[in-house]
Design a protein around this motif. Sequence first.
Motif, PDB file in Angstrom:
ATOM      1  N   GLY A 111       0.806  -1.222   0.000  1.00  0.00           N
ATOM      2  CA  GLY A 111       0.000   0.000   0.000  1.00  0.00           C
ATOM      3  C   GLY A 111       0.833   1.264   0.000  1.00  0.00           C
ATOM      4  O   GLY A 111       0.309   2.364   0.180  1.00  0.00           O
ATOM      5  N   VAL A 112       2.132   1.123  -0.203  1.00  0.00           N
ATOM      6  CA  VAL A 112       3.033   2.273  -0.309  1.00  0.00           C
ATOM      7  C   VAL A 112       4.088   1.919  -1.350  1.00  0.00           C
ATOM      8  O   VAL A 112       4.522   0.776  -1.438  1.00  0.00           O
ATOM      9  N   ALA A 170       9.252  10.060  -5.314  1.00  0.00           N
ATOM     10  CA  ALA A 170       8.166  10.319  -4.368  1.00  0.00           C
ATOM     11  C   ALA A 170       7.716   9.003  -3.735  1.00  0.00           C
ATOM     12  O   ALA A 170       7.555   7.995  -4.435  1.00  0.00           O
ATOM     13  N   THR A 171       7.550   9.021  -2.426  1.00  0.00           N
ATOM     14  CA  THR A 171       6.976   7.883  -1.717  1.00  0.00           C
ATOM     15  C   THR A 171       5.493   8.163  -1.535  1.00  0.00           C
ATOM     16  O   THR A 171       5.117   9.171  -0.932  1.00  0.00           O
ATOM     17  N   VAL A 172       4.641   7.280  -2.071  1.00  0.00           N
ATOM     18  CA  VAL A 172       3.206   7.583  -2.110  1.00  0.00           C
ATOM     19  C   VAL A 172       2.372   6.405  -1.628  1.00  0.00           C
ATOM     20  O   VAL A 172       2.778   5.242  -1.712  1.00  0.00           O
ATOM     21  N   THR A 173       1.191   6.736  -1.127  1.00  0.00           N
ATOM     22  CA  THR A 173       0.126   5.760  -0.916  1.00  0.00           C
ATOM     23  C   THR A 173      -0.888   5.990  -2.025  1.00  0.00           C
ATOM     24  O   THR A 173      -0.610   6.707  -2.990  1.00  0.00           O
ATOM     25  N   ASP A 174      -2.062   5.408  -1.894  1.00  0.00           N
ATOM     26  CA  ASP A 174      -3.045   5.591  -2.957  1.00  0.00           C
ATOM     27  C   ASP A 174      -3.639   6.996  -2.985  1.00  0.00           C
ATOM     28  O   ASP A 174      -4.276   7.381  -3.967  1.00  0.00           O
ATOM     29  N   LEU A 569       1.926  -5.604   7.311  1.00  0.00           N
ATOM     30  CA  LEU A 569       2.901  -4.654   6.781  1.00  0.00           C
ATOM     31  C   LEU A 569       3.097  -4.872   5.285  1.00  0.00           C
ATOM     32  O   LEU A 569       3.206  -3.916   4.505  1.00  0.00           O
ATOM     33  N   LEU A 570       3.121  -6.146   4.893  1.00  0.00           N
ATOM     34  CA  LEU A 570       3.397  -6.503   3.504  1.00  0.00           C
ATOM     35  C   LEU A 570       2.153  -6.521   2.623  1.00  0.00           C
ATOM     36  O   LEU A 570       2.260  -6.435   1.399  1.00  0.00           O
ATOM     37  N   ASP A 571       0.990  -6.641   3.234  1.00  0.00           N
ATOM     38  CA  ASP A 571      -0.247  -6.725   2.466  1.00  0.00           C
ATOM     39  C   ASP A 571      -1.308  -5.860   3.144  1.00  0.00           C
ATOM     40  O   ASP A 571      -1.843  -6.232   4.191  1.00  0.00           O
ATOM     41  N   GLN A 572      -1.616  -4.727   2.553  1.00  0.00           N
ATOM     42  CA  GLN A 572      -2.566  -3.797   3.152  1.00  0.00           C
ATOM     43  C   GLN A 572      -3.956  -4.396   3.332  1.00  0.00           C
ATOM     44  O   GLN A 572      -4.722  -3.968   4.200  1.00  0.00           O
ATOM     45  N   HIS A 573      -4.273  -5.413   2.568  1.00  0.00           N
ATOM     46  CA  HIS A 573      -5.600  -6.035   2.679  1.00  0.00           C
ATOM     47  C   HIS A 573      -5.740  -6.810   3.987  1.00  0.00           C
ATOM     48  O   HIS A 573      -6.863  -7.040   4.454  1.00  0.00           O
TER      49      HIS A 573
END
Length: 617
Positions: A111-112, A170-174, A569-573
Motif C-alpha cells: 500500500g506504499v 516520491a513515496t506515495v500511498t493511494d 505490513l506486507l499486504d494492506q488487505h
Amino acid sequence: MEIKILPNQVITAHRDEMLMDALVRQGLSVQNVCNGKGTCGKCRVRIIERLPSPTERDRKHLNESELSAGIRLACAVVPEQGMTIELDFVDNLDRKEAALLGMKVTTLDPGVEKVFLTLSKPTLADERGDWDRTLDELIKVTGQNLVGSSLKVIGKATEVIRADNYSVTATVTDQEILDLEAGDTRSSLFGAAVDIGTTSVAVALVDLLRGTVLKVVSTENEQTAYGADVISRISFANESKHNAALLQDAIRKTINRLLNELNQATNVSLREIVKMTIVGNTTMHHLFIGLDVAHLAVAPFVSVCNRPLEVLAHELSLDLNPQAKVFLFPNIGSFVGGDTLGAVIGAPEVLEPGNHLLIDLGTNCELFLKTNNTMLACSTAAGPAFEGAGITNGMRARKGAIESIRLSEQGVSSQVIGGQTPIGICGSGLIEGIDEMRRTGVINVQGRIGDPDGISTLVLELQRRIRGTEKGNEFVLAYGSDSGRDITLTQKDIAAFQYAKGAVCAGIKTLVEMAELAVSDLDSVILSGTFATYLKAENILNIGLVPNISPERIKAVGNAAHMGAIRALLDQHQLAFAEDLYGKIRHIELGGSATFSDYFMESMYLERLEEERNDGN
C-alpha cells in the motif's frame, strides 16, 4: 552525584532517591518486577566502587557468594558519589528472529510505493510552483488523484528537486505523498512491524520491495520498571498524569532503542522506514499512544478506543521517517487487544472449517475460539511466570537460561541456551522441569515438594536436591560455582506456575462451554508465542496446562501476533481484514464468572485434566 555505569556511561543520582530510581529515571535496563518494594529480588547490580554493606533486603535475596562478589539489590542501595556499577546485561538469544525470518509471504501489496520522476525545468513560459510541478507529474505518471501531503513535505520540494537536476523520487500511498527524495531511490523501501508485549518488545525490519524480513530484535519492555503485569501498570498510571507519561515514554524509548539497533545491524536508514504496524494488548496499546487506562481495571472494563488507528510516526515520537504511516491493530475488548487479531492473521489456520482454539501464551494470555457458528475471545491473567518473572531464578529466554530439563537416577541434566553455565530458568524450562518433578515424585499433583525422607520411591541423587528453607522446601536444578548461586525451584515458584496454568486452563474450559462445545470437539489447539514454540505437547498435557486432548491436535506456530503484524505490513488487505474481523468477534469477560472460578480451582492440580466437567450432566 555522579555514578559510573560500566563500561562507559555516567548518570546523575539525586540525594533523595535510591539507585533503582536513578536507573529507571535514566531508562537503563534493570528488572523491577515488584516496583521497588524489595520483594522480588530481581534488581541485581554489581557494585565495583563504593560497595555498601548489605541491607536486610540484600541478605533476604542474595547468598554469601553473591554478596562477597559485590552484588546488591538496586532498590536497597543509597547512591554515593564515585560509585561504579555493572548492570546484569545478558545477550538476548534471537529466538524471536529465528521464528520469523523464514516466514513466507503469499501477497506483496504494502500500500506504499516509490515513484521516480524526471521533472521539466521552470521557464518563463512554465512558471509553475515547485510543488505544483512535482504533483502534476506524479498524477500524470500514476494516474492517481494524489492531493494529500504535509506542509513539511511540500516545503522541502524546492531543495529536493534541484539537488539532482530535477530527478526526484516520491513515496506515495493511494492518496497521499509521504516523502520526496532527490534522485532515484526506488531500490529501497522498508517497513517495521512491532509486537508490544507486557514483558518484552520485538521489532522486525522488513523489505517492502522483496517481501523479506531482514532482522528481528527484541528486548525487555522498559515499562517493567513500573510493574510486571498490566494491572500493576494500570494502577501506577492512575496515580498521576506524570506516572502515565513515564509509562508512555518507557515504551516509546524501548521501540526507538530497537529501531536504532536495527539501523546499526543492517545500515538501513531509519528515514527509509515509511510504514509500521503495531500489535499489543489493550493496556499496552493505550499506554503507548497516551490514552486513559483508568477504566480498564474496574467493571465494566471500558477501553477508550478499540477501532483501528492510523497515525504519523512523528505524532508518536518514533525514530523513523516522520511521515511514516503507523497502523495500530484494533482491540477486541478490555484485555484482548490487537495482538489477538494479529495472532489470527499470523496463524490463519485457526479460521479454517471446524473448531479451533488459539492460545497466545504470555503475561496476559489471550484465547480465541472459532467454531462453525461463532468466534469468541477472552483473556486470563496468567501473570509473568511464563516469562520467568516472579520465579526465584526465572529469566527471559536468553543466554544462560535453562530451557529443557530431564530428571533421572543420575540427577538432573539440562539444556542451557548458549551452552554456558546456567544463570536462571526460562518458561520452557520451568514447564518441563515441573513436569519432570511430577513424573519422578519430587512433587505431588497438588504441587507440593515432598520431604526427601518421606518419599521412599525417590532415588538418592534427587532426594539430596530437596532441601528445606524458612519458606518451605526447594529443589536444586543446578548447583552454582564458588561465585555463583544455585538454580532452584521453590514451593513459591511452583505455586506461581500453578496459578498461571490454572488461569489458562480455566479460561479454555469456560470459553469452550460458552460455545456449547466439549473440549473433545476441538479440531486443533494452536499455541502462539515465541515461548510456546519450545514447549512439548507431552509436558503441557501432563501438567494440565491444556485440557486432555490428543497431542496430534496441538500445534505451535511461533509468535503469531508478530507474524500477523508483518503480514499486514506486507499486504494492506490484511489490515482491512483485521478491521472486518474485530467487529465479528464476541468478547467474553471472565471477571466475576462463577464458571471460570469453578474451573480455576480444579485446574490447579498438576495432572492431566478431564475433557469435560463431571457434574452429572
